[in-house]
Scaffold this motif. Structure first.
Motif, PDB file in Angstrom:
ATOM      1  N   GLN A  24      22.967 -49.253  -9.871  1.00  0.00           N
ATOM      2  CA  GLN A  24      22.511 -48.273  -8.880  1.00  0.00           C
ATOM      3  C   GLN A  24      21.210 -47.648  -9.382  1.00  0.00           C
ATOM      4  N   SER A  25      20.207 -47.616  -8.490  1.00  0.00           N
ATOM      5  CA  SER A  25      18.936 -46.948  -8.828  1.00  0.00           C
ATOM      6  C   SER A  25      18.616 -45.961  -7.707  1.00  0.00           C
ATOM      7  N   ILE A  26      18.253 -44.755  -8.111  1.00  0.00           N
ATOM      8  CA  ILE A  26      17.900 -43.698  -7.163  1.00  0.00           C
ATOM      9  C   ILE A  26      16.479 -43.255  -7.474  1.00  0.00           C
ATOM     10  N   LYS A 144      -9.194  -1.047   7.068  1.00  0.00           N
ATOM     11  CA  LYS A 144      -8.377  -1.815   8.006  1.00  0.00           C
ATOM     12  C   LYS A 144      -8.210  -3.226   7.448  1.00  0.00           C
ATOM     13  N   TRP A 145      -6.978  -3.677   7.476  1.00  0.00           N
ATOM     14  CA  TRP A 145      -6.656  -5.024   7.005  1.00  0.00           C
ATOM     15  C   TRP A 145      -6.274  -5.892   8.194  1.00  0.00           C
ATOM     16  N   ARG A 146      -6.679  -7.140   8.127  1.00  0.00           N
ATOM     17  CA  ARG A 146      -6.221  -8.124   9.105  1.00  0.00           C
ATOM     18  C   ARG A 146      -5.903  -9.401   8.353  1.00  0.00           C
ATOM     19  N   HIS A 147      -4.663  -9.775   8.420  1.00  0.00           N
ATOM     20  CA  HIS A 147      -4.281 -11.004   7.717  1.00  0.00           C
ATOM     21  C   HIS A 147      -3.390 -11.838   8.611  1.00  0.00           C
ATOM     22  N   GLU A 148      -3.454 -13.129   8.404  1.00  0.00           N
ATOM     23  CA  GLU A 148      -2.641 -14.076   9.153  1.00  0.00           C
ATOM     24  C   GLU A 148      -1.647 -14.711   8.193  1.00  0.00           C
ATOM     25  N   ARG A 149      -0.580 -15.196   8.779  1.00  0.00           N
ATOM     26  CA  ARG A 149       0.420 -15.851   7.939  1.00  0.00           C
ATOM     27  C   ARG A 149      -0.117 -17.211   7.452  1.00  0.00           C
ATOM     28  N   ALA A 150       0.301 -17.574   6.278  1.00  0.00           N
ATOM     29  CA  ALA A 150      -0.074 -18.878   5.734  1.00  0.00           C
ATOM     30  C   ALA A 150       0.667 -19.972   6.505  1.00  0.00           C
ATOM     31  N   ILE A 151       0.004 -21.108   6.701  1.00  0.00           N
ATOM     32  CA  ILE A 151       0.608 -22.239   7.413  1.00  0.00           C
ATOM     33  C   ILE A 151       1.140 -23.207   6.362  1.00  0.00           C
ATOM     34  N   ILE A 152       2.440 -23.425   6.396  1.00  0.00           N
ATOM     35  CA  ILE A 152       3.088 -24.309   5.424  1.00  0.00           C
ATOM     36  C   ILE A 152       3.780 -25.428   6.189  1.00  0.00           C
ATOM     37  N   ASN A 153       3.331 -26.647   5.958  1.00  0.00           N
ATOM     38  CA  ASN A 153       3.969 -27.829   6.542  1.00  0.00           C
ATOM     39  C   ASN A 153       4.577 -28.638   5.398  1.00  0.00           C
ATOM     40  N   ALA A 154       5.877 -28.755   5.430  1.00  0.00           N
ATOM     41  CA  ALA A 154       6.568 -29.484   4.365  1.00  0.00           C
ATOM     42  C   ALA A 154       7.314 -30.673   4.972  1.00  0.00           C
ATOM     43  N   LYS A 155       7.148 -31.821   4.360  1.00  0.00           N
ATOM     44  CA  LYS A 155       7.857 -33.022   4.796  1.00  0.00           C
ATOM     45  C   LYS A 155       8.733 -33.478   3.640  1.00  0.00           C
ATOM     46  N   ILE A 156      10.024 -33.488   3.916  1.00  0.00           N
ATOM     47  CA  ILE A 156      10.976 -33.868   2.878  1.00  0.00           C
ATOM     48  C   ILE A 156      11.207 -35.376   2.980  1.00  0.00           C
ATOM     49  N   ASN A 157      11.059 -36.063   1.878  1.00  0.00           N
ATOM     50  CA  ASN A 157      11.303 -37.508   1.837  1.00  0.00           C
ATOM     51  C   ASN A 157      12.706 -37.761   1.321  1.00  0.00           C
ATOM     52  N   ASP A 158      13.419 -38.632   2.040  1.00  0.00           N
ATOM     53  CA  ASP A 158      14.780 -38.972   1.624  1.00  0.00           C
ATOM     54  C   ASP A 158      14.747 -39.805   0.342  1.00  0.00           C
ATOM     55  N   PRO A 159      15.777 -39.676  -0.474  1.00  0.00           N
ATOM     56  CA  PRO A 159      15.795 -40.496  -1.691  1.00  0.00           C
ATOM     57  C   PRO A 159      16.000 -41.973  -1.351  1.00  0.00           C
ATOM     58  N   LYS A 160      15.419 -42.834  -2.159  1.00  0.00           N
ATOM     59  CA  LYS A 160      15.567 -44.282  -1.986  1.00  0.00           C
ATOM     60  C   LYS A 160      16.652 -44.746  -2.963  1.00  0.00           C
ATOM     61  N   MET A 161      17.718 -45.270  -2.370  1.00  0.00           N
ATOM     62  CA  MET A 161      18.838 -45.708  -3.207  1.00  0.00           C
ATOM     63  C   MET A 161      19.028 -47.214  -3.067  1.00  0.00           C
ATOM     64  N   ASP A 162      19.218 -47.858  -4.205  1.00  0.00           N
ATOM     65  CA  ASP A 162      19.497 -49.294  -4.221  1.00  0.00           C
ATOM     66  C   ASP A 162      20.785 -49.487  -5.025  1.00  0.00           C
TER      67      ASP A 162
END
Length: 196
Positions: A24-26, A144-162
């Protein structure tokens, strides 16, 4: 003496087991992360403080006056003396007009007109107290402060199992066997006898 014998000869079964272990390899690929930091804006509005110091009165107390102020005072003093002179002459004219009422108005007026007013002397401060006028207006800072929220795009990759399953191979190397042998064994039946 021939004793009857039964001989048993056995052979045990033998098997051969060949095992292949499972494999088994992960592999876990890293997540893909896209970060866009938002802009931060800061606006500062500042009203500066204001300090006003007016020393005009202090300079005037030390007789260091501006020429315009001297001209103004001289004009005012001349105007007051002129009005006072008109009033004095009108008063003295009225006194002379009623000379028949008695008294000596000519001598009294000569005395008043020839004498200077007495000099006044008093202790004073040069410059006088509170002659320097100070006025202060505090400043103000508005942030006066003006700030915007940070944009976070995360893509989770599934583990490759053999996975390769393991195997177990069983082979029969030797089969079981039993051999039975008889000696000196006779079977006697009715009217007959038989060697086994």
């Amino acid at each position: 003496m021939n004793l009857p014998q039964i001989r048993l000869q056995t052979q045990q079964a033998k098997i051969n087991m060949t095992t292949t272990p499972p494999q088994q390899s992960i592999e876990q690929p890293q997540a893909e992360l896209d970060l866009q930091n938002a802009k931060l804006e800061m606006k500062i509005e500042r009203t500066p403080a204001k300090l006003t110091i007016d020393q005009t009165k202090a300079w005037e107390d030390m007789d260091l006056k501006h020429i315009f102020r001297r001209i103004e005072e001289a004009a005012q003093l001349g105007y007051e003396d002129w009005l006072e002179g008109i009033a004095r002459r009108a008063r003295q004219g009225d006194e002379l007009m009623r000379i028949e009422e008695g008294g000596n108005p000519i001598a009294d007026q000569a005395k008043v007109n020839s004498e200077t007013p007495p000099k006044e002397f008093n202790i004073g401060w040069v410059p006088s107290h509170f002659s320097v006028k100070i006025h202060y207006e505090p400043g103000d800072v508005n942030i006066k402060w003006r700030h915007e929220r940070a944009i976070i795009n995360a893509k989770i990759n599934d583990p490759k199992m053999d996975y390769k399953p393991g195997k177990v191979e069983i082979q029969m190397v030797q089969y079981p066997d039993i051999k039975i042998d008889f000696e000196n064994l006779t079977f006697k039946g009715l009217n007959f006898e038989m060697n086994i």
